[in-house]
Design a protein around this motif. Sequence first.
Motif, mmCIF file in Angstrom:
data_model
loop_
_atom_site.group_PDB
_atom_site.id
_atom_site.type_symbol
_atom_site.label_atom_id
_atom_site.label_comp_id
_atom_site.label_asym_id
_atom_site.label_seq_id
_atom_site.Cartn_x
_atom_site.Cartn_y
_atom_site.Cartn_z
ATOM 1 N N GLY A 141 0.841 -1.181 0.000
ATOM 2 C CA GLY A 141 0.000 0.000 0.000
ATOM 3 C C GLY A 141 0.887 1.247 0.000
ATOM 4 N N SER A 142 0.371 2.352 -0.521
ATOM 5 C CA SER A 142 1.134 3.589 -0.368
ATOM 6 C C SER A 142 0.798 4.121 1.016
ATOM 7 C CB SER A 142 0.758 4.590 -1.466
ATOM 8 O OG SER A 142 -0.635 4.801 -1.449
ATOM 9 N N GLY A 143 1.786 4.535 1.735
ATOM 10 C CA GLY A 143 1.557 4.924 3.129
ATOM 11 C C GLY A 143 1.755 3.720 4.029
ATOM 12 N N GLU A 144 1.459 3.910 5.292
ATOM 13 C CA GLU A 144 1.714 2.875 6.293
ATOM 14 C C GLU A 144 0.579 1.866 6.301
ATOM 15 O OE1 GLU A 144 4.486 2.807 8.835
ATOM 16 O OE2 GLU A 144 5.174 3.724 6.977
ATOM 17 N N THR A 145 0.844 0.693 5.806
ATOM 18 C CA THR A 145 -0.196 -0.330 5.759
ATOM 19 C C THR A 145 -0.411 -0.930 7.142
ATOM 20 O OG1 THR A 145 0.331 -0.830 3.475
ATOM 21 C CG2 THR A 145 -0.861 -2.520 4.702
ATOM 22 N N ALA A 146 -1.676 -1.073 7.515
ATOM 23 C CA ALA A 146 -2.016 -1.778 8.746
ATOM 24 C C ALA A 146 -2.575 -3.151 8.374
ATOM 25 C CB ALA A 146 -3.052 -0.978 9.535
ATOM 26 N N TYR A 147 -2.638 -4.041 9.355
ATOM 27 C CA TYR A 147 -3.004 -5.433 9.082
ATOM 28 C C TYR A 147 -4.231 -5.843 9.879
ATOM 29 C CZ TYR A 147 1.417 -5.544 6.704
ATOM 30 O OH TYR A 147 2.429 -5.272 5.822
ATOM 31 N N GLY A 148 -5.168 -6.473 9.176
ATOM 32 C CA GLY A 148 -6.406 -6.872 9.828
ATOM 33 C C GLY A 148 -6.436 -8.358 10.138
ATOM 34 N N THR A 181 -5.445 -7.793 4.700
ATOM 35 C CA THR A 181 -5.964 -8.904 5.503
ATOM 36 C C THR A 181 -5.780 -10.213 4.754
ATOM 37 O OG1 THR A 181 -7.651 -7.452 6.426
ATOM 38 C CG2 THR A 181 -7.996 -9.828 6.702
ATOM 39 N N ALA A 182 -5.213 -11.170 5.439
ATOM 40 C CA ALA A 182 -5.134 -12.520 4.881
ATOM 41 C C ALA A 182 -5.946 -13.440 5.779
ATOM 42 C CB ALA A 182 -3.683 -12.991 4.847
ATOM 43 N N LEU A 183 -6.728 -14.300 5.170
ATOM 44 C CA LEU A 183 -7.402 -15.335 5.958
ATOM 45 C C LEU A 183 -6.450 -16.514 6.104
ATOM 46 C CD1 LEU A 183 -11.031 -15.326 4.469
ATOM 47 C CD2 LEU A 183 -10.127 -14.026 6.408
ATOM 48 N N SER A 184 -6.480 -17.113 7.274
ATOM 49 C CA SER A 184 -5.684 -18.324 7.450
ATOM 50 C C SER A 184 -6.379 -19.462 6.707
ATOM 51 C CB SER A 184 -5.571 -18.674 8.942
ATOM 52 O OG SER A 184 -6.860 -19.021 9.433
ATOM 53 N N ARG A 185 -5.670 -20.546 6.500
ATOM 54 C CA ARG A 185 -6.289 -21.710 5.861
ATOM 55 C C ARG A 185 -7.547 -22.115 6.624
ATOM 56 N NH1 ARG A 185 -6.313 -23.634 1.085
ATOM 57 N NH2 ARG A 185 -4.077 -23.210 0.981
ATOM 58 N N GLN A 186 -7.454 -22.141 7.956
ATOM 59 C CA GLN A 186 -8.616 -22.518 8.769
ATOM 60 C C GLN A 186 -9.783 -21.564 8.535
ATOM 61 O OE1 GLN A 186 -5.519 -22.637 9.933
ATOM 62 N NE2 GLN A 186 -5.241 -24.427 11.240
ATOM 63 N N GLN A 187 -9.478 -20.264 8.484
ATOM 64 C CA GLN A 187 -10.559 -19.285 8.296
ATOM 65 C C GLN A 187 -11.234 -19.441 6.935
ATOM 66 O OE1 GLN A 187 -8.280 -15.753 9.252
ATOM 67 N NE2 GLN A 187 -9.402 -15.495 11.177
ATOM 68 N N THR A 188 -10.481 -19.864 5.923
ATOM 69 C CA THR A 188 -11.130 -20.006 4.615
ATOM 70 C C THR A 188 -12.222 -21.078 4.664
ATOM 71 O OG1 THR A 188 -9.584 -21.654 3.722
ATOM 72 C CG2 THR A 188 -9.054 -19.328 3.341
ATOM 73 N N PHE A 189 -12.115 -22.025 5.589
ATOM 74 C CA PHE A 189 -13.161 -23.056 5.686
ATOM 75 C C PHE A 189 -14.480 -22.461 6.167
ATOM 76 C CE2 PHE A 189 -11.673 -27.517 5.124
ATOM 77 C CZ PHE A 189 -10.395 -27.237 4.688
ATOM 78 N N HIS A 190 -14.430 -21.555 7.128
ATOM 79 C CA HIS A 190 -15.665 -21.012 7.700
ATOM 80 C C HIS A 190 -16.099 -19.688 7.094
ATOM 81 C CE1 HIS A 190 -14.627 -23.824 10.981
ATOM 82 N NE2 HIS A 190 -15.919 -24.020 10.937
ATOM 83 N N ASN A 191 -15.138 -18.923 6.613
ATOM 84 C CA ASN A 191 -15.465 -17.570 6.177
ATOM 85 C C ASN A 191 -15.559 -17.436 4.667
ATOM 86 O OD1 ASN A 191 -13.665 -17.073 8.936
ATOM 87 N ND2 ASN A 191 -15.583 -15.929 8.775
ATOM 88 N N CYS A 192 -15.345 -18.523 3.962
ATOM 89 C CA CYS A 192 -15.557 -18.527 2.526
ATOM 90 C C CYS A 192 -16.572 -19.636 2.253
ATOM 91 C CB CYS A 192 -14.238 -18.740 1.796
ATOM 92 S SG CYS A 192 -13.009 -17.498 2.315
ATOM 93 N N THR A 193 -16.786 -19.933 1.004
ATOM 94 C CA THR A 193 -17.872 -20.857 0.704
ATOM 95 C C THR A 193 -17.380 -22.307 0.670
ATOM 96 O OG1 THR A 193 -17.545 -20.573 -1.656
ATOM 97 C CG2 THR A 193 -19.108 -19.083 -0.574
ATOM 98 N N HIS A 194 -18.310 -23.204 0.515
ATOM 99 C CA HIS A 194 -17.987 -24.629 0.475
ATOM 100 C C HIS A 194 -18.977 -25.331 -0.441
ATOM 101 C CE1 HIS A 194 -21.227 -24.279 3.438
ATOM 102 N NE2 HIS A 194 -21.572 -25.493 3.044
ATOM 103 N N ARG A 195 -18.740 -26.621 -0.664
ATOM 104 C CA ARG A 195 -19.728 -27.451 -1.370
ATOM 105 C C ARG A 195 -20.524 -28.213 -0.329
ATOM 106 N NH1 ARG A 195 -17.468 -30.684 -5.966
ATOM 107 N NH2 ARG A 195 -18.852 -29.536 -7.334
ATOM 108 N N ASN A 196 -21.812 -28.260 -0.549
ATOM 109 C CA ASN A 196 -22.688 -28.932 0.403
ATOM 110 C C ASN A 196 -22.693 -30.431 0.240
ATOM 111 O OD1 ASN A 196 -23.792 -26.680 1.721
ATOM 112 N ND2 ASN A 196 -24.874 -26.213 -0.165
ATOM 113 N N GLU A 197 -23.004 -31.054 1.351
ATOM 114 C CA GLU A 197 -23.339 -32.472 1.329
ATOM 115 C C GLU A 197 -24.578 -32.671 0.444
ATOM 116 O OE1 GLU A 197 -23.531 -35.285 5.037
ATOM 117 O OE2 GLU A 197 -25.299 -34.020 4.953
ATOM 118 N N SER A 198 -24.655 -33.818 -0.201
ATOM 119 C CA SER A 198 -25.863 -34.114 -0.972
ATOM 120 C C SER A 198 -26.310 -35.538 -0.720
ATOM 121 C CB SER A 198 -25.616 -33.931 -2.472
ATOM 122 O OG SER A 198 -24.844 -35.000 -2.986
#
Length: 748
Positions: free
Chosen positions: A43-50, A276-293
């Motif tokens: 980023g230009s300027g001081e980047t902060a991290y979420g 902001t980077a999501l951890s691998r674990q966070q991608t499981f809950h905070n992104c989408t998935h395929r449902n059981e069928s």
Amino acid sequence: MNARLREVTPGLAGDAQIGRALDRVDGPLKVAGRAPYAYEFAGSGETAYGYVVGATVARGRIRRIDTSAAERAPGVVLVLTHENAPELAPFGPRVAKSRLSRPRPYLQGTQVRHWGDPVAFVVAESFEQARAAAFLVRVEYEVEKADLDTRVEPHRDEGFEGGGLPDSEIGDLDAACAAAAHVVDVTYTTPYQHHNAMEPHATLAAWDGERLTLHVAHQMLAEGRTSVADTLRMSKEQVRIVARYIGGGFGGKLTTECDAILSAVAARRLGRPVKTALSRQQTFHNCTHRNESVQRLRLAADADGRLTGIGHTSWQQTAWFDDHIEPTVTCTRALYAAANRSTRLRLVRLDLPMSDSMRAPGEAIGMLTLECAMDELAEKLGMDPLELRRRNDTDVHPEKGKPFSSRHLVECLDEGARRFGWDQRPRTPASRREGRSLIGYGMASAIRPNMLMASSASVHLDAGGRLVARQAMTDIGTGTYTILTQIAADALGLDPAAVRIEMGDTDFPKASGSGGSVGAASAGNALHRACLDVRRQLLDLAAGDAHSALFGVDAGARSSARFAGGWIEAAGRREELVRLLARQAAAGVDGQGRIEPGDVSQDYDQQTFGAHFAEVAVDADTGEIRLRRMLGVFAAGRILNPKTARSQALGGLVWGIGSALTEETFVDARSGAYVNRDLAEYHIPVHADAPEVEAIFLEEHDDIVNALGAKGIGELGICGAGAAVANAVYNASGVRIREFPLTLDKVL
Ligand code: MOS
């Protein structure tokens, strides 16, 4: 008997670039670490991290949230919660008009929608400080009872409010089953799955006055921009999305997620860029998935193996606040002839995160079960399963009645059988033994719809004969930069080194993005048209230039002109491109191109086809399943680049192995959390699981689909691949497992 189609072979394309196995043009940048991914921009300027703080209950309300300790932690500059976050546009009704561009608000109230739902966002001077402080946020919940009955029961039928496919009911399936010589009525289940792209989701958000720029891992930039703009209640023009390189998508980056929205909100509040980077674990809950069928298949056949009825009903979970459904029965509608048909999709709403498309959504898991059920029918008939497929081939779409623009299923089956040695298969299950191993062969058909999405492109040819093309397209690792280079080079007779493709930026003309296997044909045809626009202008300039060898060539000669090797040839005369440019267009020539689905014939159904073959070994003592070899043979229109096409098909085959044998996300029925949320416990096949996997394409000419003759190939490879493996497991062991994935405990 069908004529044999030739295999697509690299290097026979003469001076044309399309069809050549051109190395990836972005390969050197990638191996040198110079292809920047979202998180790598400064980023230009001081980047902060979420850092995102997720809820630890599946359903309930936040009673109290205490951020004081987090706020006092070293480096922390902001802690956002529902108490201090800005008001964002609401998520909206359960059924979104456009799923991928709907608003994605966060921290808007006390309600927790699922385990991991963001309840706070901590921003600090460094990633490590933000992460450390995130664990100091204290949340008290009013816990409500969550519905997490993950084994979706077929008796639950909650319908859906549109957005999905209507049922198809043709003829009388019940009567067909009652009258049939042979009936298969079986129910299969497929598990929760997660995309697991190599690159987890990440964003860099920066404001310049009222304009927001997001560097974000996203497959479809136009939809992403709308989603962000609507969420933040801004105009689309105020939002720029940049995604130059993307480390895999598989559908997991079709949607805009909390990393993008919360980074944007925090960056505005702080007046500095936020990453902001999501951890691998966070991608499981905070992104989408395929449902059981849960999928019930009914097949009715006469004594000769001709299908008289096909039924397919699929029940799937969806988040209670969002009706998402995979079109699981789409392929069943198109693949085999049968007079009586019934296909239905049903939803069951649970307290789990939102799902969305994943790796051939619907088609992949629908073909997994349909093609296993076909194997069961072949067994009942005492028929070669390949012959059963051949016998039920059809020239017209069985439900739409339209002819196919091209369909070479039988050619793929036959060519695959010949190459694989299908005639060497064990005719009786569990009959071939090598030491402790039981050996089995399996096969399945492949099919997937071919689609086109509106796309546009702009190009600039400079006076030196170098072309720059711009499209808000994405390359998720599939080779888009490379095939677009080839398309542009051919259209203007340029060396690929003289072509530069710029993409991944909403400042460029809108294009399809990468999803639904539409990218190559959609963006490619738009680019092709933009280059044709330049050709037309160049020919007009030459025809009007008394100093040109092409002076005065008529419209007919202009339309059949040839651009090759830096020369323009028409009416038996030729002119060098750069000389014409020097005389007539010192500032270069600009071209625009656009294609819409309505530009191609709607009188045909468009599909891609293929055949899968697999050989497995099953340990008779332990039930361990090892793939030995696998072959996919595909006919999918004109292959723009045999190398990148083969890579994509191989990827599809490997995902097929995963769907059959290894991939499964487990839900903790107490908390609603996914428990195996990393690559150590979510098992994706690796090289050792895929010892001998090959994919070939047959030469298919289809003038109907579009001017390039290219069909989408990205997701074809996975469709049916898992079924071939599963059928091989049955052939090896004599154990029919209807619950995926097939693990050793189920074999024994
Ligand atoms: Mo694909 S599942 O449409 O990225």
